[in-house]
Design a protein around this motif. Structure first.
Motif, mmCIF file in Angstrom:
data_model
loop_
_atom_site.group_PDB
_atom_site.id
_atom_site.type_symbol
_atom_site.label_atom_id
_atom_site.label_comp_id
_atom_site.label_asym_id
_atom_site.label_seq_id
_atom_site.Cartn_x
_atom_site.Cartn_y
_atom_site.Cartn_z
ATOM 1 N N UNK A 104 35.440 -23.701 -57.746
ATOM 2 C CA UNK A 104 34.549 -24.576 -58.505
ATOM 3 C C UNK A 104 34.602 -26.002 -57.956
ATOM 4 N N UNK A 105 35.782 -26.483 -57.630
ATOM 5 C CA UNK A 105 35.921 -27.833 -57.061
ATOM 6 C C UNK A 105 35.225 -27.926 -55.711
ATOM 7 N N UNK A 106 35.330 -26.863 -54.916
ATOM 8 C CA UNK A 106 34.657 -26.853 -53.617
ATOM 9 C C UNK A 106 33.143 -26.921 -53.781
ATOM 10 N N UNK A 107 32.620 -26.134 -54.715
ATOM 11 C CA UNK A 107 31.176 -26.112 -54.957
ATOM 12 C C UNK A 107 30.684 -27.479 -55.412
ATOM 13 N N UNK A 108 31.405 -28.095 -56.338
ATOM 14 C CA UNK A 108 31.003 -29.398 -56.858
ATOM 15 C C UNK A 108 31.084 -30.481 -55.791
ATOM 16 N N UNK A 125 25.378 -28.390 -61.829
ATOM 17 C CA UNK A 125 25.374 -27.304 -62.806
ATOM 18 C C UNK A 125 24.734 -26.043 -62.228
ATOM 19 N N UNK A 126 23.600 -26.246 -61.590
ATOM 20 C CA UNK A 126 22.857 -25.137 -60.997
ATOM 21 C C UNK A 126 23.681 -24.439 -59.922
ATOM 22 N N UNK A 153 26.840 -19.887 -57.872
ATOM 23 C CA UNK A 153 27.795 -19.614 -56.798
ATOM 24 C C UNK A 153 29.174 -19.185 -57.279
ATOM 25 N N UNK A 154 29.521 -19.487 -58.518
ATOM 26 C CA UNK A 154 30.828 -19.081 -59.026
ATOM 27 C C UNK A 154 30.687 -17.723 -59.703
ATOM 28 N N UNK A 155 31.412 -16.724 -59.230
ATOM 29 C CA UNK A 155 31.257 -15.362 -59.768
ATOM 30 C C UNK A 155 31.458 -15.284 -61.279
#
Length: 328
Positions: free
Chosen positions: A241-245, A291-292, A297-299
């Motif tokens: 989640x941190x990577x995605x953000x 958010x999107x 992307x997070x399972x």
């Protein structure tokens, strides 16, 4: 069930974005869970019924313990089915997060059923150990053991596979239970072999070993459910989640990231920092994009709440008013 629509509020307050495809995915997960339960219940009840007939004919206490375990495993489908059904209800003003936690309650019932089966199997083994009796129909007992192993291993693979795919800890715990049932069924072969060689105590001894095996499954299942009740998640999910953000354009830094399971769906509450001189409209756009990206992307993430904070100027503390209310 009405689809959950995306809700947007102002940029400097939490807001949530739920997508229709995530809602449909959640419903499909529940439907898959129900199918698994129906099929596995049928297979295990048939297995237990065959074994019960042979228990009566043979008097094998080891096979009795295995049959009780298989019966308990089949019956765990009942609370899980209720939980999956209840979990599909929409959120209300009282249950604002919905009814997904029903799965965790079902997990507690499963743990209790495993404990009861262990107690019954252990009791019968001790009684037979103190008062040995000759086993009859040894060949049928061996055949029942093989049937028990085949039925349980198939159910275990099915439950664990689907449970992991839909994120249901209760279903995975149930699959682990079935897997141990399969190995304890094989252990019944030892009792049958000992009886065939003229060692009647082999049957109750194997019954005690089966009880110990059930206790190990009880420990693993209880730990799995305990983690869910305590809102534990895999740290790798937080890292992801941190990577995605961090990859979202406009995010200067990622603040706190909190994840929790509600049933077999993840919910997130995160904080991101954006430039302090960014307009409200621009900051809002960054928050919505964050958010999107998270949801897609997070399972198994069904909903995310994103809070934006200003980054800078140097030395500024934008949470002075809340300082005494924040926990660390």
């Amino acid at each position: 069930m009405k689809p959950l629509l995306g809700r947007i509020t102002h940029a400097l307050a939490p807001h949530s974005h739920d997508t229709n495809d995530k809602t449909d995915s959640a419903l499909e997960s529940s439907s898959r869970g129900m199918r698994v339960l129906a099929i596995s219940f049928t297979v295990l009840m048939a297995t237990a019924a065959i074994q019960a007939v042979i228990v009566v004919a043979s008097g094998s206490v080891a096979l009795l313990g295995d049959t009780l375990h298989n019966l308990a495993d089949a019956l765990t489908a009942v609370p899980l089915a209720i939980a999956f059904s209840v979990g599909r209800r929409p959120a209300t003003r009282r249950f604002t997060y919905g009814y997904g936690r029903a799965e965790d309650l079902a997990g507690i019932v499963i743990v209790l059923l495993i404990a009861v089966s262990a107690a019954l199997a252990g009791y019968e083994a001790v009684v037979r150990l103190l008062d040995p009796q000759e086993m009859r129909a040894v060949g049928w007992v061996a055949g029942a053991a093989l049937i028990g192993f085949a039925g349980n291993e198939w159910v275990a693979r099915y439950r664990i596979k689907v449970g992991r795919e839909i994120g249901s800890a209760a279903l995975v715990a149930d699959g682990l239970h079935a897997r141990t049932d399969g190995f304890t069924s094989l252990a019944v072969l030892l009792g049958a072999g000992g009886a065939a060689l003229g060692f009647p105590l082999a049957d109750p001894i194997v019954g005690l070993l089966i009880t110990v095996a059930i206790c190990f499954v009880l420990r693993d299942a209880a730990r799995e459910i305990y983690h869910r009740l305590m809102d534990a998640v895999d740290p790798a999910l937080v890292d992801e989640a941190e990577r995605i953000l961090s990859a979202v354009d406009g995010v200067r830094r990622v603040g706190s990231v909190r994840l929790r399971w509600i049933g077999h769906a993840l919910h997130a509450e995160v904080e991101i920092l954006v430039n302090h001189d960014m307009s409200v409209v621009a900051a809002h756009k960054v928050a919505v994009e964050a958010e999107h990206r998270l949801i897609h992307e997070l399972p198994r993430l069904r909903a995310a709440t994103v809070h934006t904070d200003p980054h800078g100027p140097a030395g500024a503390d934008h949470h002075t008013t809340l300082a005494t209310h924040r926990t660390h």
